[in-house]
Design a protein around this motif. Sequence first.
Motif, PDB file in Angstrom:
ATOM      1  N   THR A 159      59.987  82.156  15.820  1.00  0.00           N
ATOM      2  CA  THR A 159      59.154  81.875  16.983  1.00  0.00           C
ATOM      3  C   THR A 159      57.993  82.866  17.070  1.00  0.00           C
ATOM      4  O   THR A 159      56.856  82.493  17.356  1.00  0.00           O
ATOM      5  CB  THR A 159      60.001  81.970  18.265  1.00  0.00           C
ATOM      6  OG1 THR A 159      61.220  81.305  18.041  1.00  0.00           O
ATOM      7  CG2 THR A 159      59.293  81.350  19.426  1.00  0.00           C
TER       8      THR A 159
ATOM      9  N   ILE B 248      55.339  82.066  14.569  1.00  0.00           N
ATOM     10  CA  ILE B 248      54.555  80.909  14.997  1.00  0.00           C
ATOM     11  C   ILE B 248      53.567  81.323  16.079  1.00  0.00           C
ATOM     12  O   ILE B 248      52.401  80.947  16.063  1.00  0.00           O
ATOM     13  CB  ILE B 248      55.492  79.796  15.511  1.00  0.00           C
ATOM     14  CG1 ILE B 248      56.281  79.208  14.352  1.00  0.00           C
ATOM     15  CG2 ILE B 248      54.712  78.701  16.210  1.00  0.00           C
ATOM     16  CD1 ILE B 248      57.411  78.322  14.766  1.00  0.00           C
ATOM     17  N   ASP B 249      54.072  82.138  17.024  1.00  0.00           N
ATOM     18  CA  ASP B 249      53.207  82.599  18.121  1.00  0.00           C
ATOM     19  C   ASP B 249      52.022  83.390  17.582  1.00  0.00           C
ATOM     20  O   ASP B 249      50.891  83.259  18.056  1.00  0.00           O
ATOM     21  CB  ASP B 249      54.013  83.469  19.086  1.00  0.00           C
ATOM     22  CG  ASP B 249      54.834  82.615  20.031  1.00  0.00           C
ATOM     23  OD1 ASP B 249      54.659  81.381  19.982  1.00  0.00           O
ATOM     24  OD2 ASP B 249      55.652  83.164  20.784  1.00  0.00           O
TER      25      ASP B 249
ATOM     26  N   SER C 174      49.541  80.928  15.801  1.00  0.00           N
ATOM     27  CA  SER C 174      48.782  79.983  16.621  1.00  0.00           C
ATOM     28  C   SER C 174      47.749  80.715  17.449  1.00  0.00           C
ATOM     29  O   SER C 174      47.963  81.826  17.914  1.00  0.00           O
ATOM     30  CB  SER C 174      49.730  79.215  17.533  1.00  0.00           C
ATOM     31  OG  SER C 174      50.177  80.082  18.548  1.00  0.00           O
TER      32      SER C 174
ATOM     33  N   GLN D   3      51.746  79.797  26.490  1.00  0.00           N
ATOM     34  CA  GLN D   3      52.802  79.008  25.855  1.00  0.00           C
ATOM     35  C   GLN D   3      53.770  79.857  25.038  1.00  0.00           C
ATOM     36  O   GLN D   3      54.782  79.392  24.593  1.00  0.00           O
ATOM     37  CB  GLN D   3      52.184  77.964  24.933  1.00  0.00           C
ATOM     38  CG  GLN D   3      51.439  76.875  25.660  1.00  0.00           C
ATOM     39  CD  GLN D   3      52.380  75.818  26.186  1.00  0.00           C
ATOM     40  OE1 GLN D   3      53.156  75.259  25.457  1.00  0.00           O
ATOM     41  NE2 GLN D   3      52.304  75.564  27.486  1.00  0.00           N
ATOM     42  N   LYS D   4      53.422  81.136  24.852  1.00  0.00           N
ATOM     43  CA  LYS D   4      54.238  81.938  23.933  1.00  0.00           C
ATOM     44  C   LYS D   4      55.438  82.537  24.639  1.00  0.00           C
ATOM     45  O   LYS D   4      55.502  82.616  25.850  1.00  0.00           O
ATOM     46  CB  LYS D   4      53.392  83.061  23.354  1.00  0.00           C
ATOM     47  CG  LYS D   4      52.275  82.552  22.488  1.00  0.00           C
ATOM     48  CD  LYS D   4      51.494  83.701  21.917  1.00  0.00           C
ATOM     49  CE  LYS D   4      50.366  83.186  21.054  1.00  0.00           C
ATOM     50  NZ  LYS D   4      49.597  84.269  20.455  1.00  0.00           N
ATOM     51  N   LEU D   5      56.388  82.967  23.838  1.00  0.00           N
ATOM     52  CA  LEU D   5      57.510  83.718  24.387  1.00  0.00           C
ATOM     53  C   LEU D   5      56.999  85.121  24.683  1.00  0.00           C
ATOM     54  O   LEU D   5      56.766  85.922  23.786  1.00  0.00           O
ATOM     55  CB  LEU D   5      58.653  83.769  23.381  1.00  0.00           C
ATOM     56  CG  LEU D   5      59.588  82.567  23.343  1.00  0.00           C
ATOM     57  CD1 LEU D   5      60.716  82.824  22.374  1.00  0.00           C
ATOM     58  CD2 LEU D   5      60.145  82.289  24.718  1.00  0.00           C
TER      59      LEU D   5
ATOM     60  N   LEU E   4      64.952  81.187  24.942  1.00  0.00           N
ATOM     61  CA  LEU E   4      64.045  80.306  24.204  1.00  0.00           C
ATOM     62  C   LEU E   4      62.773  80.012  24.988  1.00  0.00           C
ATOM     63  O   LEU E   4      61.896  79.296  24.500  1.00  0.00           O
ATOM     64  CB  LEU E   4      64.739  78.989  23.863  1.00  0.00           C
ATOM     65  CG  LEU E   4      66.025  79.100  23.053  1.00  0.00           C
ATOM     66  CD1 LEU E   4      66.584  77.725  22.765  1.00  0.00           C
ATOM     67  CD2 LEU E   4      65.787  79.836  21.749  1.00  0.00           C
TER      68      LEU E   4
ATOM     69  N   ILE F 146      62.428  78.181  27.690  1.00  0.00           N
ATOM     70  CA  ILE F 146      62.328  76.772  28.081  1.00  0.00           C
ATOM     71  C   ILE F 146      62.038  76.709  29.565  1.00  0.00           C
ATOM     72  O   ILE F 146      62.786  77.255  30.382  1.00  0.00           O
ATOM     73  CB  ILE F 146      63.633  76.033  27.753  1.00  0.00           C
ATOM     74  CG1 ILE F 146      63.797  75.963  26.258  1.00  0.00           C
ATOM     75  CG2 ILE F 146      63.635  74.639  28.353  1.00  0.00           C
ATOM     76  CD1 ILE F 146      65.133  75.494  25.810  1.00  0.00           C
ATOM     77  N   ARG F 147      60.952  76.082  29.903  1.00  0.00           N
ATOM     78  CA  ARG F 147      60.605  75.956  31.312  1.00  0.00           C
ATOM     79  C   ARG F 147      60.890  74.544  31.776  1.00  0.00           C
ATOM     80  O   ARG F 147      61.085  73.641  30.979  1.00  0.00           O
ATOM     81  CB  ARG F 147      59.141  76.311  31.520  1.00  0.00           C
ATOM     82  CG  ARG F 147      58.933  77.824  31.446  1.00  0.00           C
ATOM     83  CD  ARG F 147      57.520  78.174  31.164  1.00  0.00           C
ATOM     84  NE  ARG F 147      57.076  77.551  29.924  1.00  0.00           N
ATOM     85  CZ  ARG F 147      55.840  77.149  29.722  1.00  0.00           C
ATOM     86  NH1 ARG F 147      54.938  77.289  30.657  1.00  0.00           N
ATOM     87  NH2 ARG F 147      55.492  76.614  28.575  1.00  0.00           N
ATOM     88  N   GLY F 148      60.854  74.396  33.079  1.00  0.00           N
ATOM     89  CA  GLY F 148      61.152  73.078  33.636  1.00  0.00           C
ATOM     90  C   GLY F 148      62.617  72.977  33.967  1.00  0.00           C
ATOM     91  O   GLY F 148      63.398  73.880  33.699  1.00  0.00           O
TER      92      GLY F 148
END
Lengths: 435, 377
Positions: free
Chosen positions: B301, B304-305, B308, B314-316, B365, B367-369
């Motif tokens: 992760t 990737i962060d 990008s 959007q990142k951790l 992870l 995860i939001r929402g």
Amino acid sequence: MDAPMKAQHLGRSIYRLGSLLTRNNSVGTAGERTTCLRLTAKKLHNPIGSSRKPLLLPCRQLSNLAEQFQAASDARRQPVNVHTVFRTEEDDPIQQSSAQEGLFYTVPEGEVKRLFQKGLSVQFTRQVKTFNETCFMVRKPALEVIDCLKHLDLNHPAPRFLLYGNNGSGKTLTMAHIIHYCYRNKWLILHAPWPSDWNCRYHETSPSPHKAGRIDLPVEAAEWLVNFRSQNADFVRDIKLSQRYVWTKRETAEEGSPLNEIVEFGLNRMKFASDCVGAILKEVRNQAAMHKIKVLVAVDGVNAFWNMTTIKNPERELLTADQLSLVHNYKKMLLSNWTHGAIVCSVDAFANARDHREKHYPHYLLGKEGYKWLDPFVPVHVPDYSEKEAYSCIEYYLDRNWIQHEAAQTEEGKKELIFLSNRNPFQLMRICSSK
Amino acid sequence: MEGMSSVRKLCFAHFRLLRLSFDQTAQSRTFCREAALYQRSRHQRNITEISEEEEFRTYEIPGLKIKDDTRYKQRKRRQIPPPRYRQMPIDQDWTNVWPAASTFKWSVVPFPVRQGYVETATENDGVIPPKYANAELMKIPNFLHLSPAHVKKHCAALKEFCTEWPAGLETDEACQKHFPVEVQSSDYVFSGPSIRDPRARTVTVKLHLSDLELDYHARDKFIRLVGDCYNPDSDEVVFTSERCPLKRQNDDYIRYLLTAIYFESWKKEAWEDEKAEEDMEKYFWEISKSKDTVIKLLQTTKEIDKASASAGDQKLQYLPDDTSEESLLALKEVQEYRDAISECMNDGEDDNSISKYGQAVRKLLGIRGGVNTEAAS
């Protein structure tokens, strides 16, 4: 009951309805549409006067005593129920929110045909056929997962959601709701409706031509291909193969040819159907990030992947599920080593052998191996109906004339149904049907 | 007349003969011979009577004349007294009525009680049989000899043999603290040709594992060594021995056993370091596959962060730049996740522990929402 009391009674019920409607109106102004079909002006039309605006009329505006009498007797004849709102017209899961929780929405006929050829339980399918419409209840676990999917960072490794809950609490339908959302939101769907069938209700077996020791299930693989094609009609043409697949000396799938070709090949040459499934899964996994395709992997009863099958090898030993090429390939999709996707699974006691069905918790059902494979996952509990959902469901059945007993109209009758079913959705369905 | 007199004589002679024969009862053989003679003579007499025709025999119509049946009259029965429970005074001493353990007696027990099984509604009118002549009640043990009054009497009788309870041992906890090892054995007293009883040799020793001085490894090894003798619910170790013929020998053996196991559990052999995940007594996240998966996942992760170029939202956020294993393990989110999964695996799953695990995974992870947003808003 004397006249003023009757009038008062009517007034109260009208007020109740009024408050309900105002609440819904305020929700409507916030940007979400909610309507209640049962709650049309029909119920309130005459007693109050046809020319006036029917809603929000308190009883003191009734002109004379005779009119009040009339109104009161009418009101007694038609008991107005608070729980009559059970349906929402918001049939787009993208727009649904907790305002619609506990209400039914209708899935359009075409989408049902396309998405849910498989993947709904037999009982539910029968009910759908009887009711002549497919309605899902908007429930919290589905909203929760959908909300997570909305906020998902697709560049990260695919997260895993695991639905768990009692038998008959609605895991499969929650998953169907999520699939419907993903379909509307243009996700590619890799749906394994009930892989427990691969373990024990297979049609025929054959040794895998790709790898010695593995078993193919040609019919099941072909069924999956058909389902895949119908669920992802738009995608199968767009995705191009990234490598060359050699099935036999003469039969190959060239690099750059559309995914459709593999599907067609698998359906024509059922011997290679399982390998085709593997190839499709591999392509999707590799190309999701490249082509910005959002992928949903949905597996109902995922614990079947770590169970024993009823297939025997030549040494007369039972095979484990991962010796099936379908399962082997599908299990690779469950690892979060790929991006641009999400994995939604459910654990179900009925996917396990009969002697391992006591609890509905993930670790018990998955076993050590399965838990290791899926960890870390987000567990999502699918509870039994809440009070509101149970009433909503009964109202829906009443609306469909599914429950025809007069007592079901009364508050006591509903309470009895709820008590008998213990708010378990499947039990409620069973009790309300003749079987 | 002559003929008649001769007949009389003859009869007379016969009767005399008969009397004679009855007198000699001791000699049965003679009697038999005489009896045969008598029969014959009676036959002759009948002939003579008919020929005589002096008087008619009366014909007795059966049932016409009232028979004198006093001889057959039944003896008058003694009247049955009412059962004992009907005659009991209310304020009696029950210990005198039921002094010792005994089979149920319906006539003594003063309360109504029913026992038995009625299969159908027709059987016994569907009613469970009452106590009268109820064999079922006799089969089962009763405690009518152990009523509070009995116990009171027993205690009063035993009191003179008791000594005073030692000071400072008033509570169970105090007893447990000062005397952590409990030794149980039984003596059997009875009158018989031998005063020995084989059951008297059994010795049981109980102690709480927490009273022994053990570290984590020693405790684990102790539990593994004693096997079934350890009860994890009560944290109690129970040794029982009856292998030796004498009580004293069994007692010595258990003391030896306890000592040996205690010191053995403190030893650490070289092969104990080879313990793998499967051999572990409980779940250790640090050596599990879960740890590798999570570390790898977080490293991926982060990569990737880094790669990008999108906005940081959007990142951790919590991941440090240094993604070595040590620095990741030190993170609060990872530790929370470790605790949550360890709780799930070690204490068993329930809704609470699973939701805790879910929260930890969401944080881990990013995860939001779902639940999080609702809680936040």
